[in-house]
Scaffold this active site. Structure first.
Site, PDB file in Angstrom:
ATOM      1  N   CYS A 140      12.677  10.461   9.118  1.00 28.58           N
ATOM      2  CA  CYS A 140      12.513   9.929  10.488  1.00 28.58           C
ATOM      3  C   CYS A 140      13.803  10.099  11.268  1.00 28.58           C
ATOM      4  O   CYS A 140      13.774  10.231  12.488  1.00 28.58           O
ATOM      5  CB  CYS A 140      12.123   8.458  10.419  1.00 28.58           C
TER       6      CYS A 140
ATOM      7  N   GLY B  11       5.796   4.604   9.315  1.00 31.80           N
ATOM      8  CA  GLY B  11       5.009   5.833   9.340  1.00 31.80           C
ATOM      9  C   GLY B  11       5.020   6.436  10.728  1.00 31.80           C
ATOM     10  O   GLY B  11       5.970   6.255  11.493  1.00 31.80           O
TER      11      GLY B  11
ATOM     12  N   VAL C 118      -0.343   6.182  14.062  1.00 33.57           N
ATOM     13  CA  VAL C 118      -0.927   5.176  13.166  1.00 33.57           C
ATOM     14  C   VAL C 118      -0.259   3.824  13.407  1.00 33.57           C
ATOM     15  O   VAL C 118      -0.924   2.782  13.455  1.00 33.57           O
ATOM     16  CB  VAL C 118      -0.796   5.603  11.687  1.00 33.57           C
ATOM     17  N   GLY C 119       1.048   3.826  13.604  1.00 25.66           N
ATOM     18  CA  GLY C 119       1.776   2.570  13.819  1.00 25.66           C
ATOM     19  C   GLY C 119       1.239   1.809  15.020  1.00 25.66           C
ATOM     20  O   GLY C 119       1.055   0.594  14.965  1.00 25.66           O
TER      21      GLY C 119
ATOM     22  N   LYS D 124       0.855  -1.182   0.000  1.00 26.75           N
ATOM     23  CA  LYS D 124       0.000   0.000   0.000  1.00 26.75           C
ATOM     24  C   LYS D 124       0.893   1.236   0.000  1.00 26.75           C
ATOM     25  O   LYS D 124       1.628   1.484   0.955  1.00 26.75           O
ATOM     26  CB  LYS D 124      -0.892   0.004   1.251  1.00 26.75           C
TER      27      LYS D 124
ATOM     28  N   GLU E  40       7.779  14.996  17.587  1.00 28.49           N
ATOM     29  CA  GLU E  40       8.339  15.102  16.250  1.00 28.49           C
ATOM     30  C   GLU E  40       7.560  16.141  15.432  1.00 28.49           C
ATOM     31  O   GLU E  40       6.379  15.929  15.144  1.00 28.49           O
ATOM     32  CB  GLU E  40       8.251  13.732  15.566  1.00 28.49           C
TER      33      GLU E  40
ATOM     34  N   GLU F 239       8.295   0.668  11.899  1.00 26.77           N
ATOM     35  CA  GLU F 239       9.368   1.668  11.885  1.00 26.77           C
ATOM     36  C   GLU F 239       8.692   3.021  11.982  1.00 26.77           C
ATOM     37  O   GLU F 239       7.963   3.421  11.067  1.00 26.77           O
ATOM     38  CB  GLU F 239      10.190   1.580  10.591  1.00 26.77           C
TER      39      GLU F 239
HETATM   40  P1  NAD Z   1       1.486   8.126   8.362  1.00 28.68           P
HETATM   41  O1  NAD Z   1       1.526   7.311   9.607  1.00 28.68           O
HETATM   42  O2  NAD Z   1       0.499   9.200   8.247  1.00 28.68           O
HETATM   43  O3  NAD Z   1       1.222   7.159   7.103  1.00 28.68           O
HETATM   44  C1  NAD Z   1       2.049   6.042   6.822  1.00 28.68           C
HETATM   45  C2  NAD Z   1       1.240   5.066   5.968  1.00 28.68           C
HETATM   46  O4  NAD Z   1       0.174   4.525   6.765  1.00 28.68           O
HETATM   47  C3  NAD Z   1       0.571   5.712   4.753  1.00 28.68           C
HETATM   48  O5  NAD Z   1       0.611   4.823   3.671  1.00 28.68           O
HETATM   49  C4  NAD Z   1      -0.852   5.915   5.244  1.00 28.68           C
HETATM   50  O6  NAD Z   1      -1.799   6.002   4.215  1.00 28.68           O
HETATM   51  C5  NAD Z   1      -1.047   4.662   6.079  1.00 28.68           C
HETATM   52  N1  NAD Z   1      -2.147   4.732   7.053  1.00 28.68           N
HETATM   53  C6  NAD Z   1      -2.717   5.840   7.590  1.00 28.68           C
HETATM   54  N2  NAD Z   1      -3.716   5.483   8.435  1.00 28.68           N
HETATM   55  C7  NAD Z   1      -3.750   4.130   8.447  1.00 28.68           C
HETATM   56  C8  NAD Z   1      -4.548   3.170   9.128  1.00 28.68           C
HETATM   57  N3  NAD Z   1      -5.493   3.539   9.976  1.00 28.68           N
HETATM   58  N4  NAD Z   1      -4.314   1.853   8.912  1.00 28.68           N
HETATM   59  C9  NAD Z   1      -3.330   1.460   8.083  1.00 28.68           C
HETATM   60  N5  NAD Z   1      -2.543   2.324   7.392  1.00 28.68           N
HETATM   61  C10 NAD Z   1      -2.750   3.642   7.574  1.00 28.68           C
HETATM   62  O7  NAD Z   1       2.986   8.664   8.125  1.00 28.68           O
HETATM   63  P2  NAD Z   1       3.517   9.618   6.953  1.00 28.68           P
HETATM   64  O8  NAD Z   1       3.054  11.008   7.207  1.00 28.68           O
HETATM   65  O9  NAD Z   1       3.248   9.014   5.616  1.00 28.68           O
HETATM   66  O10 NAD Z   1       5.104   9.527   7.187  1.00 28.68           O
HETATM   67  C11 NAD Z   1       5.775  10.313   8.098  1.00 28.68           C
HETATM   68  C12 NAD Z   1       6.053   9.553   9.379  1.00 28.68           C
HETATM   69  O11 NAD Z   1       6.757   8.343   9.090  1.00 28.68           O
HETATM   70  C13 NAD Z   1       6.952  10.303  10.340  1.00 28.68           C
HETATM   71  O12 NAD Z   1       6.495  10.133  11.656  1.00 28.68           O
HETATM   72  C14 NAD Z   1       8.315   9.637  10.153  1.00 28.68           C
HETATM   73  O13 NAD Z   1       9.180   9.795  11.265  1.00 28.68           O
HETATM   74  C15 NAD Z   1       7.907   8.227   9.930  1.00 28.68           C
HETATM   75  N6  NAD Z   1       8.958   7.477   9.229  1.00 28.68           N
HETATM   76  C16 NAD Z   1       9.652   6.504   9.896  1.00 28.68           C
HETATM   77  C17 NAD Z   1      10.686   5.828   9.257  1.00 28.68           C
HETATM   78  C18 NAD Z   1      11.472   4.754   9.957  1.00 28.68           C
HETATM   79  O14 NAD Z   1      12.065   3.929   9.275  1.00 28.68           O
HETATM   80  N7  NAD Z   1      11.517   4.728  11.271  1.00 28.68           N
HETATM   81  C19 NAD Z   1      10.997   6.141   7.934  1.00 28.68           C
HETATM   82  C20 NAD Z   1      10.260   7.127   7.282  1.00 28.68           C
HETATM   83  C21 NAD Z   1       9.244   7.784   7.933  1.00 28.68           C
END
Ligand code: NAD
Length: 486
Positions: free
Chosen positions: A291, A235, A239-240, A182, A388, A257
């Protein structure tokens, strides 16, 4: 004479399911705009829903038995051909990545090229032995084998739209799983290029399925689907945690992650030129939308004033602007909502007593451009020190000794990456032993990851086995123990 290859065509702006490019079964689309030129549309992409997830999981489940039985060398060969396909498209992918999510072109080029390296690394991993042989007390042998899990769901963010989908999909596929990926709504085109590379490489239909859409419409049904054995999610923390809670209750394997709040410690004996450059790159490249971006900079008292003036000077000389210009160091924020969130974080930083030394304001009426922002005087328990803010915003703190720096650096719930600049080996050893983060850098910036080593956070920044390198085998396979007598 060098053969001049024509750039391959762009992928369809569609889902990739069962080996075909298909519009969403919902019949809906959404428009993705360029964050540097928001009046410019990148394209209409599928706004997928539960029916698309169902079709993708069915295709993946149907493809699993044959793919799991395919010899490892053949799976590896597909990844190698996908790497070759990607290498032919590096410039096109980089240009599209920059246009859709605003990463400066020089970073987009590096990320696209890294995608091919990820594929090649995992093609090699496929050849390694995966089981272990033991002695049996009564004669015979005992050994372990590693089997693929089945259908795995991969959920990715927009900020590394080539690297993150590939560092999940490459091990998943090469170890014999089938995949539903996704993609994030803010960077679908880069991910669709990756699907096109796998298609060109001859990956059998249904092994990799790619679906574009909202988290609630696509992510949630994927997490809940009974045929999905495991979820790898990258993400935000909020959400995680929701994904982890839902998936683990359903008995699925989960890898997260998440975000970070990454400290950089500058000791009095540090090389100041290098540490100022690392602070600038760590905090502001990709407009701080990493991140692993540097969110807190702790500088030891004797060099604090000098470091501060050099960093402010570096920020004032930084190239902020159009990410399509190869000279640009800091481009736009990904979308208007994210820009609003970052500006709100800055306002909160000011309201809680922080002083802005540089940046802090929007630079353009149209583009989502924000000047690299440096705070000082932010309290340790203030919002900016703990949460963050996903943009080009960082804070400076003064400290007396290493005990204090380590204690304050560890005083957050995150534990993704951290960095120290010093020439004192004793200080390095204490940092390595005591700093609570999954990725530590000594005399290099907080961001950056090699393709062949484990990557992941501890504390609130991660859950489950780390990604990449040998760690990927842990997540994408399960161990079976065999007792065998003659
Ligand atoms: P996000 O959590 O908004 O979205 C991440 C993904 O999850 C997207 O594809 C989104 O559509 C999906 N999603 C949203 N709601 C969901 C749900 N209820 N169920 C399942 N999936 C859902 O994050 P973002 O804004 O896309 O990315 C930024 C964040 O990601 C920051 O917090 C950043 O630190 C983190 N990040 C972490 C790493 C790492 O490896 N640790 C790497 C890159 C980004």
């Amino acid at each position: 004479m060098t053969e001049v290859l024509e750039a391959p065509a762009r992928p369809a702006f569609a889902n990739f399911v069962g080996g075909e490019w298909r519009p969403s079964l919902s019949g809906q689309t959404y428009e993705k705009r360029n964050p540097m030129h928001p009046s410019e549309t990148i394209g209409e992409f599928p706004a997928s829903g539960e029916a698309d997830v169902e079709a993708a999981v069915s295709a993946a489940a149907a493809a699993f038995p044959d793919w799991a039985a395919t010899p490892a060398a053949q799976r590896a060969a597909v990844l190698t051909r996908a790497a070759e396909a990607l290498e032919r498209r590096v410039e096109q992918i980089a240009q599209d990545m920059t246009a859709e999510m605003g990463k400066p072109l020089r970073e987009s080029r590096g990320e696209a090229a890294r995608g091919a390296a990820i594929l090649r690394f995992f093609a090699g991993e496929s050849w390694r032995p995966k089981g272990e042989l033991y002695e049996q007390t009564g004669g015979g042998v005992v050994y372990t084998v590693r089997r693929p899990l089945g259908v795995v769901g991969l959920i990715t963010p927009w900020n590394f739209p080539a690297a993150i989908p590939l560092w999940k999909a490459s091990p998943a596929v090469v170890f014999g799983n089938t995949v539903v990926l996704k993609l994030a709504q803010d960077a679908p085109l880069t991910g669709l290029h990756l699907a096109a590379c796998f298609e060109e490489a001859g990956l059998p239909a249904g092994v990799l399925n790619v679906v574009v859409g909202r988290g609630s419409e696509v992510g949630t049904p994927l997490v809940r689907h009974p045929q999905v054995r495991a979820i790898s999610f990258t993400g935000s923390v909020a959400v995680g945690r929701q994904v982890r809670d839902e998936a683990t209750v359903l008995g699925k394997r989960v890898q997260l992650e998440l975000g970070g709040h990454n400290p950089l410690i500058v000791m009095a004996d540090a090389d100041l030129d290098r540490s100022v450059e690392a602070a600038f790159a760590g905090a502001f490249w990709s407009a701080g939308q990493k991140c692993t971006a540097t969110r807190r900079i702790y500088v030891q008292e004797p060099v604090y004033e000098e470091f501060r003036s050099r960093l402010v000077e570096r920020i004032e000389g930084g190239a902020v602007g159009d990410p399509a210009d190869p000279q640009t160091e800091v481009g736009p924020i990904v979308n208007e909502k994210q820009l609003g969130d970052v500006l709100a974080g800055i306002e909160r930083g000011k309201a809680e007593g922080g002083t802005i030394l540089a940046g802090g304001v929007r630079l353009d009426d149209e583009a989502y451009l924000l000047g690299p922002t440096l705070f000082e005087g932010v309290a340790d328990d203030a919002y900016l020190s703990c949460e963050e803010v996903f943009g080009p915003v960082t804070s400076l703190y003064r400290f007396a000794d290493l005990d204090e720096a380590l204690r304050r650096a560890n005083a957050v719930e995150f534990g993704l990456s951290a960095s120290i600049f010093t020439s004192d080996l004793g200080a390095v050893q204490r940092f390595v032993n005591e700093l609570e983060a999954g990725i530590l850098h000594v005399n290099s910036q907080t961001a950056g990851a090699e393709v062949h080593v484990p990557f992941g956070g501890i504390k609130g920044s991660g859950f489950g086995p780390h990604e990449q390198g040998r760690s990927a085998l842990e997540f994408y396979t399960e161990v079976v123990t065999v007792y065998q007598d003659a």
